[in-house]
Motif scaffolding. Structure first.
Motif, short mmCIF file in Angstrom:
data_model
loop_
_atom_site.label_atom_id
_atom_site.label_comp_id
_atom_site.label_asym_id
_atom_site.label_seq_id
_atom_site.Cartn_x
_atom_site.Cartn_y
_atom_site.Cartn_z
N ARG A 147 0.84 -1.21 0.00
CA ARG A 147 0.00 0.00 0.00
C ARG A 147 0.87 1.25 0.00
O ARG A 147 0.63 2.21 -0.72
N ASN A 148 1.92 1.22 0.88
CA ASN A 148 2.85 2.36 0.93
C ASN A 148 3.49 2.60 -0.43
O ASN A 148 3.65 3.74 -0.86
N ALA A 149 3.85 1.48 -1.10
CA ALA A 149 4.49 1.60 -2.40
C ALA A 149 3.53 2.23 -3.40
O ALA A 149 3.90 3.13 -4.16
N SER A 204 1.07 4.20 -2.73
CA SER A 204 0.92 5.64 -2.40
C SER A 204 2.10 6.43 -2.92
O SER A 204 1.93 7.53 -3.44
N ALA A 205 3.33 5.86 -2.75
CA ALA A 205 4.54 6.59 -3.15
C ALA A 205 4.60 6.78 -4.66
O ALA A 205 5.30 7.65 -5.15
N MET A 206 3.84 5.94 -5.42
CA MET A 206 3.91 6.02 -6.88
C MET A 206 2.74 6.82 -7.48
O MET A 206 2.59 6.87 -8.69
N GLY A 238 8.55 4.66 -6.79
CA GLY A 238 7.90 5.86 -6.27
C GLY A 238 8.88 7.00 -6.03
O GLY A 238 9.99 7.01 -6.56
N HIS A 239 8.46 7.91 -5.12
CA HIS A 239 9.28 9.11 -4.90
C HIS A 239 10.46 8.89 -3.98
O HIS A 239 11.30 9.75 -3.78
N GLY A 240 10.57 7.69 -3.40
CA GLY A 240 11.73 7.37 -2.57
C GLY A 240 11.61 7.92 -1.17
O GLY A 240 10.60 8.53 -0.81
N LEU A 241 12.65 7.72 -0.38
CA LEU A 241 12.60 8.02 1.05
C LEU A 241 13.20 9.38 1.40
O LEU A 241 13.16 9.78 2.55
N ALA A 242 13.76 10.03 0.43
CA ALA A 242 14.39 11.34 0.63
C ALA A 242 15.39 11.30 1.79
O ALA A 242 15.43 12.19 2.64
N GLN A 271 13.49 6.42 11.42
CA GLN A 271 12.59 7.59 11.36
C GLN A 271 11.23 7.19 10.80
O GLN A 271 10.18 7.60 11.30
N LEU A 272 11.26 6.36 9.75
CA LEU A 272 10.01 5.99 9.08
C LEU A 272 9.09 5.19 9.97
O LEU A 272 7.87 5.32 9.91
N GLN A 273 9.71 4.33 10.81
CA GLN A 273 8.86 3.44 11.60
C GLN A 273 8.44 4.06 12.94
O GLN A 273 7.84 3.40 13.77
N THR A 275 4.20 10.25 9.29
CA THR A 275 3.55 10.06 7.99
C THR A 275 3.72 11.28 7.11
O THR A 275 3.94 12.38 7.60
N SER A 276 3.72 11.00 5.80
CA SER A 276 3.80 12.13 4.87
C SER A 276 2.45 12.29 4.15
O SER A 276 2.31 13.09 3.26
N LYS A 277 1.51 11.45 4.61
CA LYS A 277 0.21 11.47 3.91
C LYS A 277 -0.71 12.51 4.53
O LYS A 277 -0.61 12.79 5.73
N GLN A 313 -5.75 10.03 5.38
CA GLN A 313 -5.26 8.99 4.46
C GLN A 313 -4.23 8.08 5.10
O GLN A 313 -4.01 6.96 4.67
N GLY A 314 -3.55 8.57 6.08
CA GLY A 314 -2.54 7.72 6.74
C GLY A 314 -2.35 8.16 8.16
O GLY A 314 -2.44 9.35 8.47
N MET A 315 -2.08 7.16 9.03
CA MET A 315 -1.92 7.52 10.44
C MET A 315 -0.46 7.43 10.88
O MET A 315 -0.13 7.68 12.02
N GLY A 316 0.40 6.98 9.96
CA GLY A 316 1.83 6.86 10.32
C GLY A 316 2.08 5.72 11.27
O GLY A 316 2.99 5.76 12.08
N LEU A 317 1.24 4.66 11.16
CA LEU A 317 1.42 3.54 12.08
C LEU A 317 1.81 2.25 11.36
O LEU A 317 2.30 1.31 11.98
N GLY A 318 1.62 2.26 10.04
CA GLY A 318 1.86 1.03 9.26
C GLY A 318 3.23 0.43 9.48
O GLY A 318 3.36 -0.74 9.85
N LEU A 319 4.30 1.21 9.31
CA LEU A 319 5.66 0.68 9.42
C LEU A 319 6.00 0.34 10.87
O LEU A 319 6.71 -0.63 11.13
N ALA A 320 5.42 1.14 11.81
CA ALA A 320 5.67 0.84 13.23
C ALA A 320 5.14 -0.54 13.56
O ALA A 320 5.83 -1.36 14.15
#
Ligand code: ADP
Length: 577
Positions: free
Chosen positions: A479-481, A483-485, A512-516, A522-524, A529-531, A535-542
């Protein structure tokens, strides 16, 4: 291992100590040299004294052995009669007999004028008969009534010998003739030569009468005066020998130079005959012994130096090894400490994150529970409204239904976080997990027109854990992928799985746009979240990282040339290794 320390002061000091040691060693050797030379010289001198004494007594006993024979023969009535009555019959044979028995070279009788009237060597081709020896001192002395002794080279035989003469007296006691004896002494001098020693015997003129070297014989150790030469010629003592002087230079400390060689000497007087016996030994022999001691000393010193050096370098090596070991231990300790610190830091941040997640789980549980009822009530009311006759499609009920659906979505997601399933330990294949996740996101993939590529193998080892939870991880990654694309022209997800003996590795790559430059840490981070909101809660990777950790694995992420990659590593089921 060793470094040369370029310290000029130290260099100078080292040089100075080396020079000092070298000087001390040199001084030691010089002292040793002279001390050994002294010792060997005095030992050699002592020995020379002993040898000279021995050779002197053998010479004297050889000379004295037949000393009395002429006197006895002079008493012989046959000899007296022969001289008194000029009757010599049978006397030659008698003298020959005497000579043979006594081992004398010759015994002969001379009349008052020096003419030989009988001789033991009468049979020899060269004999004394008829010869006149009136010029010889031993004859003159004997005729004067005393014993005459004389060394000379034979005037007839040209052989050297020692002559002893005794007077023959008539009844009145007057000398009427002489009995003379010649002792050869060649046996004695031959024996001396055989010993290898260097011996000279000089007479009172300083002329060498016996010597172990032919070069020295019949030469003088001091130049002869004209008078001496005239006297010697008159006695015909040395025949035709020209009696040249030897290069003889006596110096101090019992040393003498002879023909360019330095000798240590001991000399003994052979009194009655006015002779001197010289025992000489080349100084070179003594120097040789001294040098031998020096070389031996040097070898011993070198041996000691080598032993000392070996001992020192062994000690140094041991000390170095010990310090090297210490250093290594210290480094290991430092490394261990650093690792422990890192582990602590990680555990602390983990703890923080887990506690955040736990709090979130509780919050999510209560929110889902509290909102579940009103949302389903709203849905029921809206459904009732939508089947009522007043229903107009596209009106408020439809708009509210869409909002209710969105709210349901949020609660569904929250529910997912709120109740982590009990970790079950079923065995399954990673391919099934990936394919399962793909079907769950198929709708989104299709909607966004994303190309999905897999590189899997049925030979990958199975894994053990909670299949549903792992599926959730991959759903999140896909899903993240997607979104990034969203903004990308090329939309492609590729999934590769491989394994080695210990690990199963799954790489999810997108365009996609990559991790910059952001790290996985940091991501997890929960709520990162950058969404846009909703649209996103920033919990998926955690949550995903947590699930992977539960399975003993790791999650990492990297920026790629175009896009990003997420790498999941899971331990291979042990029985399968
Ligand atoms: P959410 O998806 O709700 O934002 P996540 O924890 O799943 O929460 O992701 C956190 C953030 O990580 C995302 O908002 C995004 O900025 C970044 N991210 C995750 N996956 C990718 C990806 N494949 N490409 C680029 N950025 C990503």
């Amino acid at each position: 291992m060793f470094e040369t320390v370029q310290n000029p002061r130290l260099g100078k000091r080292t040089m100075a100590s080396i020079a000092l040691v070298a000087l001390l060693v040199l001084a030691g050797f010089v002292t040793l040299f002279f001390a050994s030379l002294n010792v060997f010289t005095s030992v050699a001198l002592e020995r020379a004294e002993g040898r000279a004494q021995l050779y002197r007594s053998t010479l004297i006993s050889a000379l004295e052995r037949l000393e009395h024979l002429p006197f006895i023969v002079a008493q012989d009535p046959a000899v007296v009669r022969a001289l008194a009555e000029k009757r010599v019959e049978g006397l030659n044979g008698r003298l020959e007999d005497f000579a043979q028995r006594s081992n004398a070279e010759a015994i002969y009788v001379m009349d008052a004028n020096g003419w030989t009237i009988a001789a033991s060597n009468y049979r020899n081709e060269v004999n004394f008969l008829g010869k006149n020896y009136g010029f010889r001192p031993y004859f003159k002395d004997a005729m004067a009534g005393k014993r005459g002794e004389f060394f000379a080279i034979g005037a007839t035989t040209f052989k050297p010998g020692y002559f002893i003469g005794d007077p023959v007296r008539d009844a009145d006691g007057d000398a009427i003739g002489v009995v003379a004896l010649k002792v050869a002494l060649s046996e004695l001098t031959g024996a001396w030569a055989a010993t290898g020693d260097d011996i000279l015997v000089t007479n009172n003129d300083g002329i060498v009468v016996f010597a172990t070297s032919d070069d020295w014989r019949y030469r003088s150790i001091s130049p002869l005066s004209e008078t001496q030469r005239a006297e010697i010629a008159a006695k015909q003592q040395f025949g035709k020998q020209d009696l040249t002087a030897l290069a003889w230079q006596a110096g101090p400390n019992n040393q003498v130079q002879l023909d360019g060689t330095t000798y240590l000497y001991s000399n003994k007087m052979v009194e009655a005959r006015g002779w001197t016996l010289w025992y000489i030994e080349p100084m070179a022999n003594i120097y040789q012994r001294t040098w031998f001691v020096i070389v031996l000393g040097a070898i011993v010193l070198a041996g000691l130096a080598v032993a000392f050096q070996t001992f020192r370098s062994n000690q140094l090596r041991q000390a170095l090894r010990a310090s090297y070991d210490d250093r290594r231990k210290l480094l290991v300790e430092i490394e261990e400490r650093k690792t422990a610190e890192r582990r602590l830091e990680r555990t602390q941040s983990e703890l923080q994150r887990t506690s955040k997640l736990a709090a979130l789980g509780q919050l999510a549980a209560s929110v889902t529970h509290e909102l579940g009822q009103p949302i389903s009530a709203m849905r029921n009311y809206l459904a009732a409204e939508q089947i009522s006759p007043n229903y107009k499609p596209g009106g408020l009920p439809d708009k509210l239904t869409a909002l209710v659906a969105r709210m349901e979505n949020i609660t569904k997601e929250l529910k997912f976080f709120s109740s982590p399933a009990e970790p079950s330990a079923e065995e399954f294949h990673i391919n099934d997990v990936i394919n399962g996740a793909k079907s769950l996101t198929q709708h989104n993939l299709d909607a966004e027109g994303v190309e999905f590529e897999t590189d899997l193998s049925i030979n990958l080892p199975p894994i053990r854990g909670n299949r549903q939870r792992l599926e959730q991880v991959f759903v999140n990654l896909f899903r993240n992928a997607i979104s990034a694309m969203a903004e990308a022209a090329k939309r492609k997800i590729s999934v590769k799985a491989s394994s080695d003996t210990d690990w199963l590795t799954i790489i999810v790559e997108d365009s996609g746009h990559g991790l910059a430059g952001q790290t996985i840490e940091q991501l997890q981070e929960p709520f990162h979240t950058s969404k846009p909101s909703g649209q996103g809660m920033g919990l998926g990777l955690a949550i995903s990282a947590d699930i992977i950790r539960e399975h003993g694995g790791t999650l990492s992420a990297n920026d790629m040339d175009d896009g990003a990659e997420f790498v999941v590593r899971l331990p291979v089921e042990r029985d399968q290794k």
